[in-house]
Design an enzyme around this catalytic site. Structure first.
Site, short mmCIF file in Angstrom:
data_model
loop_
_atom_site.label_atom_id
_atom_site.label_comp_id
_atom_site.label_asym_id
_atom_site.label_seq_id
_atom_site.Cartn_x
_atom_site.Cartn_y
_atom_site.Cartn_z
N SER A 167 19.39 -9.01 4.79
CA SER A 167 18.08 -9.96 4.52
C SER A 167 18.31 -10.87 3.71
O SER A 167 17.24 -11.63 3.93
CB SER A 167 17.14 -8.54 3.21
OG SER A 167 16.82 -7.80 4.41
N ASP A 187 7.68 -9.05 7.10
CA ASP A 187 8.79 -8.31 5.41
C ASP A 187 7.64 -8.31 4.87
O ASP A 187 6.53 -7.40 5.51
CB ASP A 187 9.35 -9.81 5.21
CG ASP A 187 10.69 -9.12 4.00
OD1 ASP A 187 10.65 -8.00 3.08
OD2 ASP A 187 11.59 -10.05 4.57
N HIS A 232 10.27 -7.77 -1.93
CA HIS A 232 11.60 -7.99 -0.78
C HIS A 232 10.85 -9.39 -0.16
O HIS A 232 11.67 -10.40 0.03
CB HIS A 232 11.31 -7.05 0.26
CG HIS A 232 13.16 -6.94 1.32
ND1 HIS A 232 13.24 -7.48 2.84
CD2 HIS A 232 14.25 -7.33 1.29
CE1 HIS A 232 13.98 -7.74 3.46
NE2 HIS A 232 15.44 -7.20 2.06
#
Ligand SMILES: *[C@@H]1O[C@H](CO)[C@@H](O)[C@H](O)[C@H]1NC(C)=O
Ligand SMILES: *[C@@H]1O[C@H](CO)[C@@H](O)[C@H](O)[C@H]1NC(C)=O
Ligand SMILES: *[C@@H]1O[C@H](CO)[C@@H](O)[C@H](O)[C@H]1NC(C)=O
Length: 780
Positions: free
Chosen positions: A550, A153, A221
């Site tokens: 996600s 990620d 994220h």
């Protein structure tokens, strides 16, 4: 495509990164432009060296000198960026297109694939998933203390984040794990890593401008996804006052290893493959990938996530990946190889309502995470963006004279949701109402706005527009109702953005596999970026609430970690099978899980086999297993060449000598998909093998079939009798068109359920695809 909040999160996460990701890293200034390629080397031609790293990189530099003619090297010298030995056999290099073409023609090279950019696709969720410390899967797995989850990620932000703090209640990390944390000027590995965060590495060679070479997550994220999968419990977590409660990862005992392959501009495939290579070498147990290709899913041999995942699964590592945020259109799902666990996104029983209240008393419920000063009940002038300079509310275009002190209605598209609010604020507006796209149906997306703003569904926006056009002096206000948990609206419901099947490359393999919580998820956030990702937003938060596949992917990665510990002998395919066949398809009001894009029942092309149910997955009764050999048979059946298959297997597989006549539909998948191409009483047969993993070696299962409209589905035999000596049994399914039924739907759906009469119900969805109606009628 919907702009920022959602997508960005998911694929790395999905939406935000998409725009930036489309720019290829080419060097336009040189006469002969160079770009990055992955070179898959033929079996037997990879240098055999004890350790990866510098030696292999040098060996590949010689490989290039040996295989590219001198005159082709004079103007532009190729450069080896990575060598791969665990996730693939080969290397990544900067090459001119002529050099790449030449290499592709050399016999020791299987394929040369241009590097491509991928895009990124949140705590109430453990209780929504039914996880409890005193029973079920969480207890059976001891929280997955022996499991390491590798998260590919945007890196990790461990500074002052309790989700990643050392946990004195945890034993030392599993000794089989060989990973580590690197140290860079911005990332002190020895200070940040501990018995929870056990690995942190970065891969940036596919980026032209990595802002800061370090595993530190400057986006948010990766921090969000990692804490969702395995963050330590944090009491009193909240985004301002929203979603306050205990935040804890799905597998609270599992360890996190962060592999940063995603940067501001997106995730380069050569970096993703390098992250897989390292994670496999380090010995992680689960890999979580909330990222995916931009646009249509590439063929498996061209898809480095599929290639890396194949090598991981072969080593027993479960790879869980997001399906993408490109819904609700058909065939939008990515990460669709059968060895990957593909996850769609759905809602939980929590909403953040913010009502748009008009002068005429009409009220439209929207959604918002605005945390500033409320507007109050007094109504303010309301205008449509299209009447004051910019229908989508772009900064600079809105006329401040016409916007000052007013609430502006903004159309979707062009810029991100938080950006629209920012533009209205800049123009002196008092608030914003954001319309959603028509395709999103009942869904609007929450954003942590920096102005009093709410997002409303398309139909509500249409009525608000009408009100504006009919009134001389339209007025409105927005009432922010905070956090509401409960049965209304029903949950789960499929998110409109969640990417859908059918599987574009192997229609017989139903995708996505399952759905999991992916809307308005609270999890840890970076200290290096604002919650809106806007520059003008100076807020820094420890937790953020975002949406996307996600977010759903790491929930399933966490559950896979729990299953890995509770059932150490299970293969990745068995873990996937257990999750699929025990998934549920009804919402909390007793109806089939709805689809927000249509307002009707969802289909298996949206929800896969259904919503994950961890406590049932630990005891599925029967499982559908598959190993490397089965995947090779599948690839051969797809019609791949030996070279294309070798990209994945890294050995000299010959499709011509194996499983002649094997059909893609016979791949031992825990779901069924069949396509009728003609309408002449066609019959399709598929075979499956199930293994009894229940506590009773002696068990009898009977089939209950729900035939999709237009078909008669039969199962042979209809009863499976397992015993000590018969742990595995085969059966055959026949999908037959009904003689005089005319099916007007493009797809019809059903299911096969094997039941032992007791606790075990092993359910697989069936999806039938029909030829266009015109074809059907003309052939009848
Ligand atoms: C990194 O952290 C360790 C342990 O807290 C400390 O001893 C060391 O001085 C730090 N290194 C740097 C460069 O700040
Ligand atoms: C970890 O390293 C040890 C020693 O180098 C090696 O024997 C072992 O195979 C490695 N484990 C993994 C999972 O690669
Ligand atoms: C903004 O609106 C005002 C008032 O209608 C008008 O006078 C002005 O010309 C507009 N400005 C622009 C740049 O359109």
């Amino acid at each position: 495509m919907e702009p920022r909040p959602l997508a960005a999160l998911c694929v790395v996460l999905a939406l935000v990164v998409a725009a930036a990701a489309a720019v290829p890293a080419e060097e336009l200034e040189t006469a002969e432009a160079m770009s990055s390629y992955i070179v898959h080397v033929a079996p037997g031609h990879a240098p055999k060296l004890p350790r990866r790293g510098l030696h292999t990189t040098r060996a590949y530099a010689s490989f290039l000198r040996a295989h590219i003619p001198v005159e082709m090297m004079s103007s532009a010298k190729p450069k080896v960026l990575y060598s791969y030995s665990h996730a693939a056999a080969g290397f990544a290099a900067r090459l001119t297109s002529r050099q790449a073409e030449h290499l592709a023609s050399v016999s020791s090279v299987l394929a040369v694939v241009p590097d491509t950019m991928h895009e990124r696709h949140t705590t109430l969720t453990p209780s929504f998933l039914g996880l409890s410390e005193s029973s079920g899967l969480l207890q059976a797995s001891n929280g997955a203390t022996n499991v390491v989850i590798g998260v590919i990620d945007t890196g990790i932000y461990p500074i002052d984040r309790a989700s990643f703090a050392a946990d004195p209640s945890l034993p030392p990390p599993p000794s089989k794990f060989n990973g580590s944390c690197v140290s860079t000027p911005s990332f002190n590995g020895s200070a940040y890593c501990n018995n929870k965060l056990v690995g942190a590495k970065f891969f940036s060679k596919g980026q032209r401008f990595p802002p800061d070479d370090s595993p530190l997550d400057t986006n948010g994220h990766g921090t969000h996804t990692a804490s969702t999968a395995a963050g330590s419990a944090v009491a009193g977590a909240a985004f301002f006052d929203y979603a306050r409660g205990k935040a804890v990862g799905v597998a609270p005992g599992a360890r996190i290893a962060a592999y940063k392959a995603c940067w501001e501009a997106g995730c380069a495939s050569i970096d993703i493959l390098a992250a897989f290579d390292e994670a496999i070498a380090d010995g992680v147990d689960v890999i979580s990938v909330s990222l995916g290709a931009v646009g249509q899913a590439p063929e498996f041999y061209d898809d480095l996530t599929a290639v890396g995942a194949f090598s991981a699964v072969r080593k027993g590592i479960v790879v869980s990946a997001s399906a993408g945020n490109a819904g609700p259109g058909e065939k939008t799902a990515v990460n669709i190889a059968p060895w990957i666990l593909t996850v769609g996104a759905s809602t939980i029983n929590r909403v953040f309502p913010a009502d748009a209240v008009l002068g005429n008393g009409e009220t439209f419920t929207g959604t918002s995470l605005y945390a500033g000063k409320p507007l109050g009940s007094a109504k303010l002038p309301l205008v449509y963006g299209g009447d004051v300079g910019s229908n989508v509310c772009e900064a600079q275009k809105l006329n401040a004279t016409k916007v000052a002190g007013k609430i502006v209605l903004c159309d979707p598209g062009v810029n991100g949701r938080a950006e629209k609010g920012e533009a209205v604020k800049l123009a002196g507006g008092a608030g914003a109402i954001l319309a959603s796209t028509e395709a999103f149906g009942e869904q609007a997306i929450s954003s942590p706005h920096i102005i009093a703003a709410t997002a409303v569904p398309f139909a509500a926006a249409k009525k608000i527009k009408k009100y504006i056009s009919m009134q001389k002096s339209p007025v409105a206000t927005i009432i922010f109702r905070g956090t509401v948990v409960g049965g209304s609206p029903p949950s789960p419901r499929m998110a409109s953005f969640s990417s859908r099947g059918p599987n574009i490359h192997a229609p017989e393999i139903l995708k996505p596999d399952v759905t999991a919580p992916g809307v308005d998820i609270l999890a840890a956030w970076t200290g290096a970026n604002s919650p809106t990702e806007l520059e003008s937003d100076k807020r820094r938060v420890k937790f953020n609430i975002i949406s996307g596949t996600s977010m759903s992917c790491p929930h399933v990665s966490g559950i896979a970690a729990l299953l890995r510990q509770a059932r150490p002998k299970w293969s990745p395919a068995m873990i996937k099978s257990a999750l699929m066949t025990t998934a549920y398809n009804m919402d909390n009001s007793g109806s089939i899980i709805g689809d927000m894009s249509t307002g009707k029942a969802s289909t298996p092309f949206a929800r896969g086999a259904g919503h994950v149910d961890p406590n049932r997955a630990v005891d599925p009764g029967l499982v559908y297993d598959a190993d490397t050999d089965d995947y090779v048979t599948f690839l051969c059946a797809l019609g791949y060449t030996d070279e294309q298959v070798a990209i994945m297997t890294r050995d000299a597989t010959s499709c011509s000598t194996r499983n002649m006549g094997a059909a893609v539909g016979d791949h031992n998948y825990p779901a069924f998909a069949a396509t009728f191409t003609i309408n002449k009483f066609a019959v399709i047969k598929q075979r499956r093998t199930v293994r009894n993993v229940g506590s009773n070696a002696r068990a009898t299962y009977s089939a209950k079939v729900t035939s999709p409209a237009g078909t008669r589905v039969t199962v042979k035999p209809e009863t499976l009798r397992f015993s000590e000596t018969k742990e595995m049994l085969e059966y055959e399914v026949t999908f037959a068109q009904r003689m005089f039924d005319i099916v007007t739907d493009k797809h019809t759906f059903g299911s096969i359920e094997w039941s032992d009469g007791g606790e075990h119900k092993v359910t697989s969805p069936i999806a039938i695809t029909w030829p266009a109606l015109a074809t059907q009628l003309s052939e009848m």
